[in-house]
Design a protein around this motif. Structure first.
Motif, PDB file in Angstrom:
ATOM      1  N   UNK A 254       0.841  -1.194   0.000  1.00 51.60           N
ATOM      2  CA  UNK A 254       0.000   0.000   0.000  1.00 51.60           C
ATOM      3  C   UNK A 254       0.888   1.261   0.000  1.00 51.60           C
ATOM      4  N   UNK A 255       0.493   2.226  -0.829  1.00 53.57           N
ATOM      5  CA  UNK A 255       1.332   3.426  -0.945  1.00 53.57           C
ATOM      6  C   UNK A 255       0.782   4.586  -0.113  1.00 53.57           C
ATOM      7  N   UNK A 256      -0.529   4.766  -0.121  1.00 52.04           N
ATOM      8  CA  UNK A 256      -1.146   5.821   0.697  1.00 52.04           C
ATOM      9  C   UNK A 256      -2.240   5.188   1.575  1.00 52.04           C
ATOM     10  N   UNK A 257      -2.133   5.323   2.906  1.00 51.27           N
ATOM     11  CA  UNK A 257      -3.167   4.751   3.780  1.00 51.27           C
ATOM     12  C   UNK A 257      -4.545   5.384   3.545  1.00 51.27           C
ATOM     13  N   UNK A 258      -4.590   6.705   3.278  1.00 48.71           N
ATOM     14  CA  UNK A 258      -5.895   7.316   3.022  1.00 48.71           C
ATOM     15  C   UNK A 258      -5.815   8.265   1.828  1.00 48.71           C
ATOM     16  N   UNK A 259      -6.683   8.035   0.849  1.00 49.65           N
ATOM     17  CA  UNK A 259      -6.727   8.883  -0.352  1.00 49.65           C
ATOM     18  C   UNK A 259      -8.082   9.583  -0.396  1.00 49.65           C
ATOM     19  N   UNK A 260      -8.071  10.898  -0.615  1.00 52.60           N
ATOM     20  CA  UNK A 260      -9.324  11.652  -0.786  1.00 52.60           C
ATOM     21  C   UNK A 260      -9.471  12.037  -2.245  1.00 52.60           C
ATOM     22  N   UNK A 261     -10.603  11.653  -2.834  1.00 50.36           N
ATOM     23  CA  UNK A 261     -10.892  12.016  -4.226  1.00 50.36           C
ATOM     24  C   UNK A 261     -11.930  13.130  -4.217  1.00 50.36           C
ATOM     25  N   UNK A 262     -11.573  14.282  -4.782  1.00 52.64           N
ATOM     26  CA  UNK A 262     -12.519  15.398  -4.862  1.00 52.64           C
ATOM     27  C   UNK A 262     -12.988  15.481  -6.307  1.00 52.64           C
ATOM     28  N   UNK A 263     -14.260  15.205  -6.541  1.00 50.55           N
ATOM     29  CA  UNK A 263     -14.768  14.967  -7.894  1.00 50.55           C
ATOM     30  C   UNK A 263     -14.750  13.465  -8.073  1.00 50.55           C
ATOM     31  N   UNK A 264     -15.886  12.906  -8.515  1.00 52.25           N
ATOM     32  CA  UNK A 264     -16.012  11.436  -8.565  1.00 52.25           C
ATOM     33  C   UNK A 264     -16.509  10.997  -9.929  1.00 52.25           C
ATOM     34  N   UNK A 265     -15.877  11.521 -10.980  1.00 51.83           N
ATOM     35  CA  UNK A 265     -16.284  11.190 -12.339  1.00 51.83           C
ATOM     36  C   UNK A 265     -15.401  10.128 -12.965  1.00 51.83           C
ATOM     37  N   UNK A 266     -15.236  10.213 -14.293  1.00 51.79           N
ATOM     38  CA  UNK A 266     -14.485   9.204 -15.046  1.00 51.79           C
ATOM     39  C   UNK A 266     -13.080   8.982 -14.468  1.00 51.79           C
ATOM     40  N   UNK A 267     -12.336  10.076 -14.278  1.00 54.16           N
ATOM     41  CA  UNK A 267     -10.933   9.910 -13.881  1.00 54.16           C
ATOM     42  C   UNK A 267     -10.832   9.414 -12.437  1.00 54.16           C
ATOM     43  N   UNK A 268     -11.581  10.054 -11.520  1.00 52.08           N
ATOM     44  CA  UNK A 268     -11.499   9.644 -10.113  1.00 52.08           C
ATOM     45  C   UNK A 268     -11.982   8.207  -9.927  1.00 52.08           C
ATOM     46  N   UNK A 269     -13.076   7.840 -10.592  1.00 55.07           N
ATOM     47  CA  UNK A 269     -13.584   6.473 -10.399  1.00 55.07           C
ATOM     48  C   UNK A 269     -12.616   5.451 -10.989  1.00 55.07           C
ATOM     49  N   UNK A 270     -11.984   5.801 -12.109  1.00 58.15           N
ATOM     50  CA  UNK A 270     -10.986   4.883 -12.686  1.00 58.15           C
ATOM     51  C   UNK A 270      -9.790   4.744 -11.741  1.00 58.15           C
ATOM     52  N   UNK A 271      -9.382   5.864 -11.138  1.00 58.97           N
ATOM     53  CA  UNK A 271      -8.273   5.790 -10.168  1.00 58.97           C
ATOM     54  C   UNK A 271      -8.659   4.875  -8.998  1.00 58.97           C
ATOM     55  N   UNK A 272      -9.869   5.050  -8.498  1.00 56.61           N
ATOM     56  CA  UNK A 272     -10.297   4.237  -7.354  1.00 56.61           C
ATOM     57  C   UNK A 272     -10.300   2.748  -7.709  1.00 56.61           C
ATOM     58  N   UNK A 273     -10.859   2.421  -8.879  1.00 53.15           N
ATOM     59  CA  UNK A 273     -10.877   1.004  -9.291  1.00 53.15           C
ATOM     60  C   UNK A 273      -9.452   0.466  -9.444  1.00 53.15           C
ATOM     61  N   UNK A 274      -8.577   1.278 -10.045  1.00 56.38           N
ATOM     62  CA  UNK A 274      -7.192   0.825 -10.260  1.00 56.38           C
ATOM     63  C   UNK A 274      -6.448   0.686  -8.930  1.00 56.38           C
ATOM     64  N   UNK A 275      -6.653   1.646  -8.021  1.00 61.77           N
ATOM     65  CA  UNK A 275      -5.972   1.574  -6.714  1.00 61.77           C
ATOM     66  C   UNK A 275      -6.423   0.343  -5.939  1.00 61.77           C
ATOM     67  N   UNK A 276      -7.717   0.067  -6.017  1.00 62.71           N
ATOM     68  CA  UNK A 276      -8.253  -1.132  -5.347  1.00 62.71           C
ATOM     69  C   UNK A 276      -7.688  -2.404  -5.955  1.00 62.71           C
ATOM     70  N   UNK A 277      -7.715  -2.456  -7.283  1.00 60.58           N
ATOM     71  CA  UNK A 277      -7.271  -3.668  -7.974  1.00 60.58           C
ATOM     72  C   UNK A 277      -5.813  -3.979  -7.637  1.00 60.58           C
TER      73      UNK A 277
END
Ligand code: NAP
Length: 306
Positions: free
Chosen positions: A1-24
């Protein structure tokens, strides 16, 4: 794990893709999110956020990494709102398609001890919103960072390892150079696509449904690009004005030369010109930035994308 807590401000195409990729890839501990509308926040909570908040200020509390993934025109107000709530030592990055305007709007708000590292993933689709993201969006795509000479080396290396972990190829670039390069490879082409679709739309009124019915691949490609998010692209043109006007001026000159060659029946000129441009396409394929598939490498989007 690189960051224990990540805050995404804006939850569209880019943020949701980041979240899916970070989880995966197991790159983040908790993923906290905030977007303007309660509807978006509810979808994000169901799909990829561990927690959503009612304000951006609340979302960034205790976050190790804050990602600003809102339209470029909204970055300054968000930065001002979150500034007093950022944790000491946190990294703030953004994904905006224009860099100088974001640096001007965000950097002055950043408190001492917070590392602001602007960024831009060269990856996207014409879809937007919290349902449009997918984990492989950044796979083998460029992610440009525009750090300043004073940027903390450890913070930069940590952010870089997150982006590489999501599959991106990371490169540093100067802010003004970024905006000029993007005006050439992305912003002006989008404007041309918007214009061509506008022309066809106008013609449709005088020639029944033929434009739609017979739309060949060239025009279909334009319509795909011209379906991109209107708010995002309005902000791109308002904030990268000088570079886009520069490239548009050059484009217009070239267009007039081609127009004259057609009028004069100068086939040699047209053939030589198209031979040069064909070589550029070949270079893009060889660089692995697209495939040689007849549909320009753009297969239908996965069924789960809205
Ligand atoms: P998107 O799918 O349209 O999502 C934008 C998100 O920002 C939405 O969740 C929206 O919330 C939220 N938002 C808008 N204004 C806000 C505000 N004032 N406060 C809080 N949230 C706000 O956009 P995107 O495609 O992910 O683009 C985000 C950024 O990435 C933009 O800066 C864009 O330039 C950049 N970018 C986009 C692409 C691309 O191809 N799409 C590629 C590279 C970079 P609501 O849903 O509640 O309205």
């Amino acid at each position: 794990m690189i960051y224990p807590r990540v805050a995404l401000i804006g939850l569209g195409l880019i943020a949701s893709s980041m979240a899916h990729a970070m989880r995966a890839q197991g790159l983040a501990g908790e993923i906290v999110g905030y977007a303007k509308s309660p509807e978006t926040r509810a979808v994000a909570l169901g799909l990829f956020c561990d927690r959503v908040t009612d304000s951006a200020a609340e979302a960034v509390k205790g976050a190790d990494l804050v990602v600003l993934a809102v339209p470029v025109g909204a970055m300054g107000a968000i930065a001002a709102e979150i500034a007093p709530h950022l944790a000491a030592g946190a990294t703030v990055t953004d994904v905006g398609s224009v860099k100088q305007a974001v640096v001007d709007a965000v950097a002055p708000n950043m408190p001492k001890g917070v590392h602001f590292i602007p960024g831009h993933p060269l990856a996207g689709t014409e879809y937007s919103g919290p349902r449009s993201g997918f984990a492989t969006l950044f796979q083998n795509r460029w992610w440009l960072l525009t750090p300043s000479p004073g940027t903390d080396g450890d913070a930069l290396a940590r952010l870089r390892s997150l982006l590489v972990g999501m599959g991106a190829n990371v490169e540093d670039m100067a802010v003004d150079h970024h905006d000029l390069v993007l005006a050439v490879v992305s912003h002006t082409p989008h404007l041309i696509a918007y214009t061509m679709v506008g022309v066809a739309d106008h013609m449709r009124r005088v020639s029944s449904q033929e434009v739609i019915k017979y739309s060949a691949s060239g025009f279909r490609d334009f319509t795909r690009i011209a379906a991109s998010d209107p708010t995002m692209w309005r902000d791109v043109f308002l904030t990268n004005k000088d570079a886009v006007l520069d490239i548009l001026g050059r484009f217009t000159e070239e267009l007039f030369v081609l127009q004259r060659a057609i009028r004069m029946g100068d086939g040699d000129h047209l053939h030589a010109y198209f031979t040069r441009t064909r070589a550029i396409r070949q270079g893009i394929i060889e660089a692995g930035q697209d495939t040689a598939a007849p549909d320009f490498g753009r297969s239908a989007p996965p069924a789960d994308k809205a």
